[in-house]
Design an enzyme around this catalytic site. Sequence first.
Site, mmCIF file in Angstrom:
data_model
loop_
_atom_site.group_PDB
_atom_site.id
_atom_site.type_symbol
_atom_site.label_atom_id
_atom_site.label_comp_id
_atom_site.label_asym_id
_atom_site.label_seq_id
_atom_site.Cartn_x
_atom_site.Cartn_y
_atom_site.Cartn_z
ATOM 1 N N CYS A 7 0.823 -1.215 0.000
ATOM 2 C CA CYS A 7 0.000 0.000 0.000
ATOM 3 C C CYS A 7 0.860 1.269 0.000
ATOM 4 C CB CYS A 7 -1.006 0.002 1.144
ATOM 5 S SG CYS A 7 -2.367 1.166 0.829
ATOM 6 N N ASP B 78 -3.562 1.751 9.758
ATOM 7 C CA ASP B 78 -4.629 2.723 9.987
ATOM 8 C C ASP B 78 -5.026 2.749 11.457
ATOM 9 O OD1 ASP B 78 -4.728 1.691 7.105
ATOM 10 O OD2 ASP B 78 -5.859 3.569 7.035
ATOM 11 N N ASN C 276 -4.829 -2.719 8.629
ATOM 12 C CA ASN C 276 -4.182 -2.020 7.510
ATOM 13 C C ASN C 276 -4.824 -2.489 6.205
ATOM 14 O OD1 ASN C 276 -2.168 -0.156 6.537
ATOM 15 N ND2 ASN C 276 -1.007 -1.886 5.777
ATOM 16 N N LYS D 101 -2.445 6.534 16.036
ATOM 17 C CA LYS D 101 -3.176 5.473 15.328
ATOM 18 C C LYS D 101 -3.559 4.331 16.289
ATOM 19 C CE LYS D 101 -0.997 6.750 11.007
ATOM 20 N NZ LYS D 101 0.211 6.587 10.200
#
Length: 298
Positions: free
Chosen positions: A121, A190, A200, A226
């Site tokens: 990502c 995340d 994630n 987070k």
Amino acid sequence: MPPREAPTVEDAATAIETMEVRGAAKIARHAASALGGLAHRDASAGELREAADRLLATRPTAVSLRNAIEYVMGGLDDEGSSETVYARAERFVHDALRARERVGRVGGRLLQGASTVLTHCNSQAAITAIEARHATEPLDAAIVLETRPWRQGLITARQLAEAGVPVRFMVDAAMATALEEVDAVITGCDTIAANGDIVNKIGTALLSLAAQEAGVPFYVAAESFKIDPRSATGHEVPIEEREDTEVLEEPIPGVEVDNPVFDVTPADRIDQIALETGPTPPNQALSVFESIWGTKTA
Ligand code: RI2
């Protein structure tokens, strides 16, 4: 954050929803800036609360967004004012950027000795760590997975290549093959649950399993905002489902598309999390959150 440059709340919410602005840390900073800009225009407490709700509803998975909003809105408590909200927004944006630099240095040290690293990502925290590692001693390669369906791996590949890192780009399904020559995996995330599970981008859980099987260390780079103290495990974090058309452009009669965009990687498959305070075993992340944010969130 000059207040004039702050987006309006509606513009910020739309940009976050449509992923024009994306990445767990960036959406948190964007929402904080929008609230700060509104506070600077002398908004009432009611208007600020309405704006906070609008921003909170944009993307459900990344707790960074909620933590940022709660921290900024904490300025309304205890006889606080819109001025306090503005000051908190400014501080959040400043601290978040500083935290990412620190995470990068910590992550770079975790990657010491690794010549070929792999990421999934598009995480600015993970990219900063890979760049820090490359600056200390040049990497042979950073392998970047495509990351379907949005293909955010392309953004990562471009960013790393522009930073002078030799990049190899591979499709997600090639991860087991890639891991045969990888020394360390590093991803962003995340959300980190209280027990150290991370949430994630979809595919991360499979990557962690493949890394474990291959005996390759799995690191996560993330700022402490987070961490989600309210989710005991990653399975309590809401997983965002996006449009079918991201996966299949033309519908096929009789075919239903599922498009969950995040998954849960269990804490026991994560070697260390690079937080701004230092390398942290996943099950100790919560205490870092409490020491940094415990008294600051609303
Ligand atoms: P930074 C992104 O979510 C990715 O899942 C990435 O790993 C994570 O946020 C953290 O990114 P999305 O917004 O905060 O692309 O490290 O869905 O940039």
